[in-house]
Design a protein around this motif. Structure first.
Motif, PDB file in Angstrom:
ATOM      1  N   PHE B   3      -2.848  -6.062   4.774  1.00 54.16           N
ATOM      2  CA  PHE B   3      -2.189  -4.745   4.519  1.00 54.16           C
ATOM      3  C   PHE B   3      -1.185  -4.589   5.508  1.00 54.16           C
ATOM      4  O   PHE B   3      -0.904  -3.382   6.263  1.00 54.16           O
ATOM      5  N   GLU B   6       1.573  -2.170   4.478  1.00 56.54           N
ATOM      6  CA  GLU B   6       1.064  -0.693   4.675  1.00 56.54           C
ATOM      7  C   GLU B   6       0.962  -0.434   6.348  1.00 56.54           C
ATOM      8  O   GLU B   6       1.422   0.783   6.650  1.00 56.54           O
ATOM      9  N   LEU B  33      -7.990   1.619   3.411  1.00 54.33           N
ATOM     10  CA  LEU B  33      -7.185   0.439   2.463  1.00 54.33           C
ATOM     11  C   LEU B  33      -8.344  -0.561   2.022  1.00 54.33           C
ATOM     12  O   LEU B  33      -8.343  -0.768   0.662  1.00 54.33           O
ATOM     13  N   HIS B  87      -5.400   5.602  -2.492  1.00 60.13           N
ATOM     14  CA  HIS B  87      -4.487   4.951  -2.131  1.00 60.13           C
ATOM     15  C   HIS B  87      -3.106   5.233  -2.761  1.00 60.13           C
ATOM     16  O   HIS B  87      -3.213   5.736  -4.041  1.00 60.13           O
TER      17      HIS B  87
END
Ligand code: MN
Ligand code: MN
Ligand code: ZN
Ligand code: ZN
Lengths: 144, 144
Positions: B3, B6, B33, B87
């Motif tokens: 991630f 992100e 996530l 998401h």
DNA sequence: ACGATATTGATAATAATTATCATAATAAAT
DNA sequence: ATTTATTATGATAATTATTATCAATATCGT
């Protein structure tokens, strides 16, 4: 006699379920039908209160449920989570287009969209029961 | 590093708005996530609580809002009024097909429906901002 | 390390709706 | 008309999901 048909529908439902008539139910139905818009429980409560000052909030909610069961009313919610109620008897299915500035409602219906929805559901192995479609935008009046 | 992208998005947003990093925000993002489904604030709260027992409910809500602002999360609600979060980063727009028996979610997308929505809005003088489309039915598994 | 500012967690507040319950109204039977 | 069984009503408490408040704590640039 206004709303005779609707009155009969409610009476039939009441008889059918061994419920009882009441002044309150009559008046709530009347006010609901007279008000030609998508109203909230609060709006209905306040309007009914003018005719029956002793009315209780719970009776409004209970009667709305009853009207829904009888097929006279449809529940709908828009974005924020406030539930609104609209006429359902003799009204065709439709969806809504809502102005995010002034809150104006437009009732819409597209057989093409409905067909496509069915197609998508079938493709995924679902048997479609119902759907919710709401379009949000800014109306002509609010854009100038 | 999972991630990473992100994380960068969140960092960028935090820097951008002169906010501050925190252990809680990192972990909430991680758990959000890692969980590959449409979860409620409560579900997220309970999962995060396992890693950070002192976490407060308010922090969950606040951070979800932050993730939405940062474009990492999308809020959605289904029928009953329970808000769920999914998401959003690198996810294309889509709508949902939901099983009314088991609650299964299927993500759907129809360019044809999207086009028709635009057409209807335009015909009514609206400039479309967004829409909500949810299909409810019974899935294949639940029908036998 | 300091200081300004943002974050956190506990808890109170809010808002919409539902549940509870004693009292009143309805409708059927007498 | 009275009685009786049952449902409806209104006041209010409870519930649920979310937001607001606020003192204590953490973060970050200097
Ligand atoms: Mn309508
Ligand atoms: Mn999704
Ligand atoms: Zn408008
Ligand atoms: Zn299913």
């Amino acid at each position: 006699m206004p709303f005779e048909k609707e009155r009969e529908v409610l009476s039939g439902h009441i008889r059918n379920k061994n419920l009882k008539h009441s002044e309150q139910r009559q008046i709530i139905l009347e006010v609901f039908l007279e008000t030609e818009k998508h109203l909230t429980a609060e709006e209905l409560y306040l309007t009914v209160k003018k005719k029956v000052p002793s009315i209780g909030y719970a009776t409004i909610y209970r009667t709305l449920k009853l009207l829904i069961e009888a097929g006279l009313c449809r529940e709908m919610q828009v974005e924020n989570g406030v539930t609104r109620y609209e006429h359902h008897y003799n009204h065709e299915h439709h969806d809504h287009l809502v102005c995010t500035k002034c809150g104006k409602f437009v009732e819409i219906f597209s057989p093409d969209i409905e067909k496509l929805q069915e197609k998508i559901a079938k493709k995924n192995g679902f048997v479609l029961e119902r759907h919710r479609l709401e379009l949000y935008g800014v109306c002509g009046a609010c854009r100038r």
